[in-house]
Design an enzyme around this catalytic site. Structure first.
Site, PDB file in Angstrom:
ATOM      1  N   ASP A  10       0.769  -1.231   0.000  1.00 23.91           N
ATOM      2  CA  ASP A  10       0.000   0.000   0.000  1.00 23.91           C
ATOM      3  C   ASP A  10       0.805   1.288   0.000  1.00 23.91           C
ATOM      4  N   LYS A  45       8.856  -8.028  -2.764  1.00 19.25           N
ATOM      5  CA  LYS A  45       7.484  -8.301  -3.226  1.00 19.25           C
ATOM      6  C   LYS A  45       7.295  -7.804  -4.651  1.00 19.25           C
ATOM      7  N   GLU A 109      -9.645  -1.020  -1.478  1.00 19.58           N
ATOM      8  CA  GLU A 109      -9.257  -0.070  -2.532  1.00 19.58           C
ATOM      9  C   GLU A 109      -7.755  -0.092  -2.734  1.00 19.58           C
ATOM     10  N   ASN A 111      -5.835  -2.703  -2.874  1.00 20.40           N
ATOM     11  CA  ASN A 111      -5.380  -3.776  -3.754  1.00 20.40           C
ATOM     12  C   ASN A 111      -5.797  -3.597  -5.200  1.00 20.40           C
ATOM     13  N   GLY A 421      -9.512 -10.746   7.942  1.00 18.12           N
ATOM     14  CA  GLY A 421      -9.031  -9.383   8.134  1.00 18.12           C
ATOM     15  C   GLY A 421      -9.704  -8.592   9.222  1.00 18.12           C
ATOM     16  N   PHE A 601       0.672  -8.999  21.256  1.00 15.97           N
ATOM     17  CA  PHE A 601       0.675  -7.967  20.215  1.00 15.97           C
ATOM     18  C   PHE A 601       0.406  -8.691  18.897  1.00 15.97           C
ATOM     19  N   ARG A 605       3.729  -7.921  10.807  1.00 13.49           N
ATOM     20  CA  ARG A 605       3.961  -7.883   9.357  1.00 13.49           C
ATOM     21  C   ARG A 605       5.232  -8.654   9.038  1.00 13.49           C
ATOM     22  N   HIS A 675      -0.135 -11.717  11.318  1.00 14.37           N
ATOM     23  CA  HIS A 675      -1.439 -11.575  10.672  1.00 14.37           C
ATOM     24  C   HIS A 675      -1.371 -12.171   9.265  1.00 14.37           C
TER      25      HIS A 675
HETATM   26  P1  MGD Z   1      -5.432  -8.802   2.272  1.00 11.02           P
HETATM   27  O1  MGD Z   1      -5.049  -9.857   3.196  1.00 11.02           O
HETATM   28  O2  MGD Z   1      -4.402  -7.873   1.742  1.00 11.02           O
HETATM   29  O3  MGD Z   1      -6.457  -8.021   3.062  1.00 11.02           O
HETATM   30  O4  MGD Z   1      -7.055  -6.258   4.544  1.00 11.02           O
HETATM   31  P2  MGD Z   1      -7.407  -6.798   3.101  1.00 11.02           P
HETATM   32  O5  MGD Z   1      -7.075  -5.750   2.106  1.00 11.02           O
HETATM   33  O6  MGD Z   1      -8.753  -7.336   3.133  1.00 11.02           O
HETATM   34  O7  MGD Z   1      -6.279  -9.472   1.110  1.00 11.02           O
HETATM   35  C1  MGD Z   1      -6.330  -8.968  -0.127  1.00 11.02           C
HETATM   36  C2  MGD Z   1      -6.891  -9.942  -1.134  1.00 11.02           C
HETATM   37  O8  MGD Z   1      -6.877  -9.252  -2.366  1.00 11.02           O
HETATM   38  C3  MGD Z   1      -6.063 -11.199  -1.323  1.00 11.02           C
HETATM   39  O9  MGD Z   1      -6.873 -12.314  -1.322  1.00 11.02           O
HETATM   40  C4  MGD Z   1      -5.399 -11.011  -2.689  1.00 11.02           C
HETATM   41  O10 MGD Z   1      -5.289 -12.215  -3.428  1.00 11.02           O
HETATM   42  C5  MGD Z   1      -6.325 -10.065  -3.374  1.00 11.02           C
HETATM   43  N1  MGD Z   1      -5.678  -9.189  -4.336  1.00 11.02           N
HETATM   44  C6  MGD Z   1      -4.487  -8.587  -4.225  1.00 11.02           C
HETATM   45  N2  MGD Z   1      -4.242  -7.825  -5.312  1.00 11.02           N
HETATM   46  C7  MGD Z   1      -5.323  -7.949  -6.114  1.00 11.02           C
HETATM   47  C8  MGD Z   1      -5.674  -7.396  -7.370  1.00 11.02           C
HETATM   48  O11 MGD Z   1      -4.921  -6.654  -7.985  1.00 11.02           O
HETATM   49  N3  MGD Z   1      -6.879  -7.733  -7.882  1.00 11.02           N
HETATM   50  C9  MGD Z   1      -7.716  -8.552  -7.238  1.00 11.02           C
HETATM   51  N4  MGD Z   1      -8.893  -8.806  -7.776  1.00 11.02           N
HETATM   52  N5  MGD Z   1      -7.417  -9.108  -6.050  1.00 11.02           N
HETATM   53  C10 MGD Z   1      -6.232  -8.806  -5.507  1.00 11.02           C
HETATM   54  C11 MGD Z   1      -5.882  -5.614   4.861  1.00 11.02           C
HETATM   55  C12 MGD Z   1      -6.130  -4.895   6.168  1.00 11.02           C
HETATM   56  O12 MGD Z   1      -6.409  -5.857   7.169  1.00 11.02           O
HETATM   57  C13 MGD Z   1      -5.078  -3.989   6.617  1.00 11.02           C
HETATM   58  S1  MGD Z   1      -4.323  -2.947   5.485  1.00 11.02           S
HETATM   59  C14 MGD Z   1      -4.747  -3.906   7.927  1.00 11.02           C
HETATM   60  S2  MGD Z   1      -3.513  -2.840   8.433  1.00 11.02           S
HETATM   61  C15 MGD Z   1      -5.452  -4.658   8.976  1.00 11.02           C
HETATM   62  N6  MGD Z   1      -4.555  -5.651   9.558  1.00 11.02           N
HETATM   63  C16 MGD Z   1      -5.091  -6.651  10.321  1.00 11.02           C
HETATM   64  C17 MGD Z   1      -4.338  -7.360  11.280  1.00 11.02           C
HETATM   65  O13 MGD Z   1      -3.137  -7.122  11.495  1.00 11.02           O
HETATM   66  N7  MGD Z   1      -4.968  -8.351  11.990  1.00 11.02           N
HETATM   67  C18 MGD Z   1      -6.270  -8.650  11.793  1.00 11.02           C
HETATM   68  N8  MGD Z   1      -6.834  -9.627  12.501  1.00 11.02           N
HETATM   69  N9  MGD Z   1      -7.005  -7.980  10.895  1.00 11.02           N
HETATM   70  C19 MGD Z   1      -6.437  -7.016  10.148  1.00 11.02           C
HETATM   71  N10 MGD Z   1      -7.208  -6.351   9.250  1.00 11.02           N
HETATM   72  C20 MGD Z   1      -6.700  -5.287   8.424  1.00 11.02           C
HETATM   73  P1  MGD Z   2       3.694  -3.413  12.365  1.00 12.54           P
HETATM   74  O1  MGD Z   2       4.699  -4.305  11.718  1.00 12.54           O
HETATM   75  O2  MGD Z   2       2.399  -3.957  12.651  1.00 12.54           O
HETATM   76  O3  MGD Z   2       3.404  -2.142  11.538  1.00 12.54           O
HETATM   77  O4  MGD Z   2       3.436  -1.352   9.239  1.00 12.54           O
HETATM   78  P2  MGD Z   2       4.131  -1.080  10.624  1.00 12.54           P
HETATM   79  O5  MGD Z   2       3.688   0.244  11.114  1.00 12.54           O
HETATM   80  O6  MGD Z   2       5.562  -1.287  10.429  1.00 12.54           O
HETATM   81  O7  MGD Z   2       4.315  -2.838  13.707  1.00 12.54           O
HETATM   82  C1  MGD Z   2       5.450  -2.035  13.680  1.00 12.54           C
HETATM   83  C2  MGD Z   2       6.005  -1.767  15.058  1.00 12.54           C
HETATM   84  O8  MGD Z   2       5.007  -1.271  15.940  1.00 12.54           O
HETATM   85  C3  MGD Z   2       6.590  -2.975  15.715  1.00 12.54           C
HETATM   86  O9  MGD Z   2       7.971  -2.792  15.843  1.00 12.54           O
HETATM   87  C4  MGD Z   2       5.912  -3.036  17.076  1.00 12.54           C
HETATM   88  O10 MGD Z   2       6.778  -3.344  18.116  1.00 12.54           O
HETATM   89  C5  MGD Z   2       5.338  -1.657  17.234  1.00 12.54           C
HETATM   90  N1  MGD Z   2       4.151  -1.612  18.080  1.00 12.54           N
HETATM   91  C6  MGD Z   2       3.304  -2.605  18.348  1.00 12.54           C
HETATM   92  N2  MGD Z   2       2.329  -2.198  19.186  1.00 12.54           N
HETATM   93  C7  MGD Z   2       2.565  -0.903  19.434  1.00 12.54           C
HETATM   94  C8  MGD Z   2       1.910   0.060  20.220  1.00 12.54           C
HETATM   95  O11 MGD Z   2       0.898  -0.189  20.866  1.00 12.54           O
HETATM   96  N3  MGD Z   2       2.429   1.310  20.203  1.00 12.54           N
HETATM   97  C9  MGD Z   2       3.535   1.636  19.494  1.00 12.54           C
HETATM   98  N4  MGD Z   2       3.955   2.885  19.517  1.00 12.54           N
HETATM   99  N5  MGD Z   2       4.189   0.711  18.758  1.00 12.54           N
HETATM  100  C10 MGD Z   2       3.711  -0.531  18.718  1.00 12.54           C
HETATM  101  C11 MGD Z   2       2.103  -1.546   9.048  1.00 12.54           C
HETATM  102  C12 MGD Z   2       1.870  -1.368   7.546  1.00 12.54           C
HETATM  103  O12 MGD Z   2       2.862  -2.133   6.881  1.00 12.54           O
HETATM  104  C13 MGD Z   2       0.524  -1.746   7.124  1.00 12.54           C
HETATM  105  S1  MGD Z   2      -0.826  -1.143   7.935  1.00 12.54           S
HETATM  106  C14 MGD Z   2       0.354  -2.521   6.040  1.00 12.54           C
HETATM  107  S2  MGD Z   2      -1.231  -2.948   5.569  1.00 12.54           S
HETATM  108  C15 MGD Z   2       1.479  -2.995   5.214  1.00 12.54           C
HETATM  109  N6  MGD Z   2       1.713  -4.407   5.503  1.00 12.54           N
HETATM  110  C16 MGD Z   2       2.919  -4.958   5.185  1.00 12.54           C
HETATM  111  C17 MGD Z   2       3.104  -6.366   5.105  1.00 12.54           C
HETATM  112  O13 MGD Z   2       2.190  -7.161   5.337  1.00 12.54           O
HETATM  113  N7  MGD Z   2       4.348  -6.824   4.773  1.00 12.54           N
HETATM  114  C18 MGD Z   2       5.386  -5.992   4.528  1.00 12.54           C
HETATM  115  N8  MGD Z   2       6.561  -6.494   4.201  1.00 12.54           N
HETATM  116  N9  MGD Z   2       5.223  -4.664   4.590  1.00 12.54           N
HETATM  117  C19 MGD Z   2       4.039  -4.139   4.929  1.00 12.54           C
HETATM  118  N10 MGD Z   2       3.898  -2.791   4.991  1.00 12.54           N
HETATM  119  C20 MGD Z   2       2.710  -2.179   5.495  1.00 12.54           C
HETATM  120 FE1  SF4 Z   3       7.206  -0.544  -2.641  1.00 10.32          FE
HETATM  121 FE2  SF4 Z   3       7.673  -3.117  -2.113  1.00 10.32          FE
HETATM  122 FE3  SF4 Z   3       5.375  -2.021  -1.420  1.00 10.32          FE
HETATM  123 FE4  SF4 Z   3       5.927  -2.468  -3.985  1.00 10.32          FE
HETATM  124  S1  SF4 Z   3       5.646  -4.004  -2.415  1.00 10.32           S
HETATM  125  S2  SF4 Z   3       5.005  -0.643  -3.133  1.00 10.32           S
HETATM  126  S3  SF4 Z   3       8.124  -2.037  -4.031  1.00 10.32           S
HETATM  127  S4  SF4 Z   3       7.394  -1.476  -0.606  1.00 10.32           S
HETATM  128  W     W Z   4      -2.776  -1.647   6.603  1.00  8.10           W
END
Ligand code: MGD
Ligand code: MGD
Ligand code: SF4
Ligand code: W
Ligand code: MGD
Length: 729
Positions: A10, A45, A109, A111, A421, A601, A605, A675
Site C-alpha cells: 500500500d 514483493k 481499494e 489492492n 481481516g 501484540f 507484518r 497476521h
Molecule cells: P489482504 O489480506 O491484503 O487483506 O485487509 P485486506 O485488504 O482485506 O487481502 C487482499 C486480497 O486481495 C487477497 O486475497 C489477494 O489475493 C487479493 N488481491 C491482491 N491484489 C489484487 C488485485 O490486484 N486484484 C484482485 N482482484 N485481487 C487482488 C488488509 C487490512 O487488514 C489492513 S491494510 C490492515 S492494516 C489490517 N490488519 C489486520 C491485522 O493485522 N490483523 C487482523 N486480525 N485484521 C487485520 N485487518 C486489516
Molecule cells: P507493524 O509491523 O504492525 O506495523 O506497518 P508497521 O507500522 O511497520 O508494527 C510495527 C512496530 O510497531 C513494531 O515494531 C511493534 O513493536 C510496534 N508496536 C506494536 N504495538 C505498538 C503500540 O501499541 N504502540 C507503538 N507505539 N508501537 C507498537 C504496518 C503497515 O505495513 C501496514 S498497515 C500494512 S497494511 C502494510 N503491511 C505490510 C506487510 O504485510 N508486509 C510488509 N513487508 N510490509 C508491509 N507494509 C505495510
Molecule cells: Fe514498494 Fe515493495 Fe510495497 Fe511495492 S511491495 S510498493 S516495491 S514497498
Molecule cells: W494496513
C-alpha cells in the site's frame, strides 16, 4: 520499459517494468528521478511480482461452486456471462425478499485502485449502505478522526519536516521501502527522529529519541507531550488563537497527565518524554507520518486525536510539514462518481453499526457534509476522504450470522480477505456460512473465496493502466502504465461493476463503456486523454491556503481545528482525548494475568507478505515458510519453550498454532503473533480450516466483544490489552 505504480503493497512505490525475451516481466527501481519515489526503492514483493501474476494457482476464469454445501471445494469453470447473469438473478431475488440493505460488500481499494467510486455508486443506486473494508482499522479510521479535527486527512511531507515522530513504524528494505528511503534522506540532511516502539527496531536505532513504551499506551504518552508543550509555552500561540477551538478545555484536560503519571502508565522515562515533547515543538516543522499501531488499540480514538492536536498546536499544519489533503484539484472527484446523494436518507440511517458505533458511519459523518461542501464545493459534500461512510465490520458479520437487526444474505468481496481481516474469525465464518449468495473478486482462492458461490478473476497491477490512488485525501496522483494484457479471462473491477449494474437495470448511470472511458472521464478536467496523460509521472493537486487571513478554513463544523471535537461531543463521546487502561492488562486484571502471563501484540507484518497475500509457494513464501511467534529468550525459557518448536498461543477468546522463534528485540513478557497466515498448498474447505486460516491467523485469538473494542469507533484492539499464554503443542 514502462513506469508502473507497484501495488504489491500500500505504499505504492513507482517502479520500472519490462517484458523480457522469455515473456517474463522484470520489475526494477525506476531509473529516472521520480517526484514521489526516492531512488533505489523496490522490495522483494515487487521484484517477485511476476511470479505471483503467473502463479499456477491464480484464478484465470470465472468459477462456480457446484458443491452441495457452502465451503465444499467443487469448482467448475463457467463463462463471464453465465456468472454475471446468475449472480444478478440471485441478487434480485434476495433484494426482493429482504430489501437492498441485505447486500453487504467489503472492498480493498488498496489492492485494486481502478474503479474510482463506481462500486459505491452501484451500491447507492441499489439502495444498500453496507459497504465496509479492512481499512476500518487501517488508515480509514484515522482519516475519519483527522476529519473530526481538521476536516481532512493530513499527509506528512518528509521533505518539509525537520522532526519526524514515528509510532512503531517498522520500515525497512522490504516494508515500505520508498518511505524508508525518504526517512534515510531526511536524516541525512539533519532531520530529527523520535520513535515510539516497545521493540528496539532498526528504525528505533536510527532515532534521536527512542521511547520504548508499553504496548497500547500511545494516547497517554501523547497527552504527556501535550502537557509539556502547553505548560512550557512551546505551542504556536498565533495559530492556536486564530485557528483552533477548545484550547482552554484541552489545557485543563492535560493537567490530568503530568509526566510522572505518564511515565508510570507508559513505562518510559519522564525526562525522555519531556525531551521528545520539546524536540517536537522546537525543532520543527515537525510531522507524524501515519502509522497503523494507533489504528488498532483500545484507546485508538484518543491516540489518533492527540496526534492531530500535536500537529495543530505546534504549527505543523500551517508550516507545510503536514498537508491537508483534498479531492484532487485536477480530476473529477471520486465523491462525485460515488453518488451518495442517490442513497435515500432512511437507508443511510440503517447502515450497520449506526446504533452502537455511529462515528464512522453515514450518521457520524453527516456533520461534515455542509463543511465539506463549503470548503471543497457542493460536488464534494460526500468527500471520499480515504475510506468514508463505513459499516462497522463486527455489526456487519453479526447481521450476516444472526440476521439482526436485519438479515444480510448476500455478500460480495472485492480484493479483500474478509474472513481473515478483522477479529472474531468464527463470527465472520458463521456470517459467510449463513449467506444465500457469496461472490469474490480475487486473484486467488483465498480462505474467504473458499466460501464463495462464484469467484471472479481479477487482473494484476502489471496488467492494468491506472492513476493512483483510488481515494481522495492525498495531495498528488501517480500514473501507472499497462505492461501486458490480463492473463486468461481476468478482468478489471469496473467491468464487474458495470456488467452487474446493467443486469440490475442501472445501465444509464454507467455511461462509461469500459475502464478506459471511465479513466478518461476521471482525468477529463486536465484536457488530456490517457495516451497523453500517462507520459507524465505525477499530477500534484493544488492545495488551498486554508489558513490565510480571512481564508476558507478547514472542513469542520466550526471551520477551525477542533481540539475539542464538536462531532464527538454531539455523538455523546468525550470531546477530548483521554487514556483508560484496557480491561485485560496485568495492571487492570492481575488475577487473569496469573493464568495468562503474556501481553499479546497481534498483526505482525512479515517481509515477504502483504497481509494475507503472497502465501503461495514460490520465492516469497520460501523466505518465511511458517507462521512465526516471537518471544524474548528469557520469557521463553521461563515458560520452558525452545526456539523452533510449534506452540499454541491462547487468549480468553481462542487459540492458534505457531512456530516459536526467540527474539532478543521482543520486550520480555510479551508475545508477537503474525497476521494473514494461511497455507494455500493445503486443500481448501472446512476440513483443513480453510487452508490453515482457522489455525494460524491472528483473528482466531482476537475478541470483538465490547470490552476489546475502542469505545468510539468500535474497532478491535490488537496492541496491548490482551492477555495470552503459550504452551507446547
Ligand atoms: P489482504 O489480506 O491484503 O487483506 O485487509 P485486506 O485488504 O482485506 O487481502 C487482499 C486480497 O486481495 C487477497 O486475497 C489477494 O489475493 C487479493 N488481491 C491482491 N491484489 C489484487 C488485485 O490486484 N486484484 C484482485 N482482484 N485481487 C487482488 C488488509 C487490512 O487488514 C489492513 S491494510 C490492515 S492494516 C489490517 N490488519 C489486520 C491485522 O493485522 N490483523 C487482523 N486480525 N485484521 C487485520 N485487518 C486489516
Ligand atoms: P507493524 O509491523 O504492525 O506495523 O506497518 P508497521 O507500522 O511497520 O508494527 C510495527 C512496530 O510497531 C513494531 O515494531 C511493534 O513493536 C510496534 N508496536 C506494536 N504495538 C505498538 C503500540 O501499541 N504502540 C507503538 N507505539 N508501537 C507498537 C504496518 C503497515 O505495513 C501496514 S498497515 C500494512 S497494511 C502494510 N503491511 C505490510 C506487510 O504485510 N508486509 C510488509 N513487508 N510490509 C508491509 N507494509 C505495510
Ligand atoms: Fe514498494 Fe515493495 Fe510495497 Fe511495492 S511491495 S510498493 S516495491 S514497498
Ligand atoms: W494496513
Ligand atoms: P536486491 O537486488 O537486493 O533485491 O530482493 P531485493 O532485496 O529487493 O535489491 C533491489 C534493489 O534495491 C536494488 O536496485 C538495490 O540497489 C536496492 N537496494 C538494496 N538494498 C538497498 C538499501 O539498503 N538501500 C537502498 N537505498 N537501496 C537498496 C531480494 C529478493 O529477491 C529476495 S529476498 C528473494 S527471496 C527473491 N529471490 C529471487 C530469486 O531467487 N530469483 C529471482 N529471479 N528473483 C528473486 N528475487 C527476490
Amino acid at each position: 520499459k514502462k513506469h508502473v505504480v507497484c501495488q504489491s503493497c500500500d505504499i505504492n512505490c513507482v517502479v520500472e517494468a519490462e517484458v523480457k525475451a522469455d515473456g517474463k516481466i522484470q520489475t526494477r527501481c525506476i531509473s529516472e528521478p521520480h517526484p514521489t519515489t526516492p531512488p533505489n526503492s523496490i522490495c522483494m514483493k515487487s521484484v517477485n511480482a511476476d511470479t505471483i501474476r503467473t502463479h499456477k494457482d491464480r484464478v484465470l476464469y470465472p468459477l462456480k461452486n457446484v458443491g452441495s454445501k457452502r465451503g465444499e471445494q467443487k469448482w467448475e469453470r463457467i463463462s463471464w456471462d453465465q456468472a454475471l447473469d446468475e449472480i444478478a438473478e440471485k441478487l434480485k431475488k434476495i433484494i426482493a425478499k429482504y430489501g437492498p440493505e441485505s447486500l453487504a460488500v467489503t472492498q480493498s481499494e488498496i489492492n485494486i485502485q481502478s474503479e474510482y467510486g463506481t462500486l459505491r455508486r452501484f451500491m447507492n443506486l441499489l439502495g444498500t449502505p453496507n459497504w465496509s473494508a479492512a481499512m476500518y482499522m487501517c488508515i480509514g479510521n484515522t482519516s475519519g478522526l483527522h476529519r473530526a479535527t481538521y476536516g481532512s486527512y493530513s499527509f506528512a511531507s518528509f521533505d518539509d519536516s525537520n522532526c519526524l515522530l514515528f509510532i512503531g513504524k517498522n520500515l525497512g528494505q522490504h516494508n515500505w521501502i520508498s518511505q524508508y528511503n525518504a526517512l534515510k534522506a531526511a536524516l541525512k540532511r539533519g532531520c530529527k527522529l523520535i520513535v515510539l516502539d516497545p521493540r528496539r527496531t532498526k528504525v528505533a536505532e536510527m532515532a534521536d529519541i527512542w521511547l520504548p513504551l508499553r504496548y497500547g499506551t500511545d494516547a497517554a504518552l501523547f497527552l504527556g507531550m501535550i502537557n509539556v508543550i502547553i505548560n512550557e509555552q512551546l505551542y504556536d500561540k498565533e495559530f492556536v488563537e486564530n485557528w483552533c477551538v477548545g484550547f482552554e478545555e484541552l489545557k485543563e484536560r492535560v493537567q490530568e497527565y503530568p509526566l510522572d503519571k505518564v511515565a508510570e502508565i507508559t513505562g518510559c522515562d519522564a525526562e525522555e518524554i519531556r525531551k521528545a515533547a520539546v524536540m517536537f515543538a522546537t525543532e520543527g516543522p515537525a510531522s507524524i507520518p501515519w502509522a497503523v499501531s494507533t489504528d488498532m488499540q483500545k484507546n485508538s480514538t484518543s491516540a489518533i486525536r492527540a496526534q492531530c492536536i500535536l500537529r495543530a498546536i505546534t504549527g505543523s499544519l500551517k508550516q507545510g510539514a503536514e498537508l491537508l489533503g483534498l479531492p484532487h484539484s485536477e480530476f473529477v472527484s471520486v465523491s462525485q462518481i460515488q453518488m451518495h446523494e442517490a442513497l435515500p436518507e432512511e437507508k443511510k440511517k440503517i447502515q450497520l453499526g449506526t446504533e452502537r458505533y455511529p462515528l464512522l458511519t453515514y450518521t457520524g459523518m453527516s456533520a461534515f457534509e455542509e463543511p465539506s461542501a463549503r470548503v471543497y464545493g457542493e460536488e464534494n459534500r460526500y468527500f471520499h476522504n480515504m475510506a468514508a461512510f463505513m459499516a462497522n465490520p463486527t455489526d456487519m458479520f453479526t447481521a450476516m450470522a444472526s440476521e439482526k437487526p436485519y438479515p444480510v444474505k448476500a455478500f460480495f468481496t472485492f480484493a479483500s480477505n474478509a474472513l481473515m481481516g478483522f477479529a472474531n474469525q468464527e463470527n465472520a465464518l458463521a456470517g459467510l456460512m449463513n449467506q444465500e449468495l457469496v461472490v469474490c473478486y480475487d486473484q486467488f482462492i483465498n480462505p474467504t473465496a473458499q466460501l464463495a458461490d462464484y469467484i471472479l478473476p481479477g487482473d494484476h497491477w502489471l496488467e492494468r493502466p491506472v492513476v493512483t490512488p483510488n481515494w481522495e485525501g492525498i495531495p498528488f496522483a501517480n500514473t501507472s502504465q499497462q505492461v501486458v494484457e490480463p492473463a486468461g479471462e481476468a478482468k478489471d473491477e469496473y467491468y464487474v461493476v458495470r456488467e452487474l449494474a446493467i443486469r440490475m437495470g442501472l445501465e444509464e448511470h454507467f455511461p462509461w463503456k469500459d475502464r478506459a472511458e471511465l479513466m478518461n472521464y476521471r482525468i477529463s478536467p486536465t484536457g488530456k486523454d490517457w495516451e497523453e496523460f500517462q507520459k507524465q509521472f505525477t499530477y500534484p493537486s493544488n492545495i488551498p491556503d486554508y489558513f490565510a487571513p480571512g481564508g476558507v478554513g478547514v472542513a469542520t463544523p466550526s471551520g477551525k481545528v477542533e481540539l475539542y471535537s464538536s462531532v464527538l461531543e454531539g455523538l455523546g463521546y468525550d470531546p477530548l482525548p483521554y487514556y483508560k487502561e484496557p480491561e485485560q492488562t496485568p495492571i487492570s486484571d492481575p488475577e487473569l494475568a496469573k493464568e495468562y502471563p503474556l501481553t499479546l501484540f497481534a498483526g505482525l507484518r512479515e517481509d515477504p507478505g502483504f497481509n494475507s497475500c503472497y502465501m503461495q509457494e514460490g520465492p516469497l513464501r520460501n523466505v518465511e515458510p511458517d507462521p512465526v511467534a516471537l518471544l524474548h529468550p528469557k520469557t521463553a525459557q521461563s515458560l520452558g519453550l525452545p526456539s523452533g518448536e510449534w506452540i499454541w498461543v491462547e487468549t480468553t477468546h481462542g487459540r492458534l498454532k505457531l512456530l516459536l522463534k526467540h527474539d532478543g528485540a521482543q520486550p520480555e513478557g510479551t508475545i508477537r503473533i503474525p497476521h494473514g497466515r494461511w497455507c494455500p498448498e493445503q486443500e481448501g474447505g472446512p476440513e483443513t480450516g480453510f487452508s490453515g486460516a482457522m489455525l494460524h491467523n491472528d483473528a482466531m485469538v482476537l475478541s470483538d466483544d465490547d470490552w476489546n473494542l475502542d469505545p468510539e469507533q468500535g474497532l478491535p484492539n490488537l496492541r496491548g490489552g490482551i492477555l495470552a499464554k503459550a504452551y507446547k503443542c
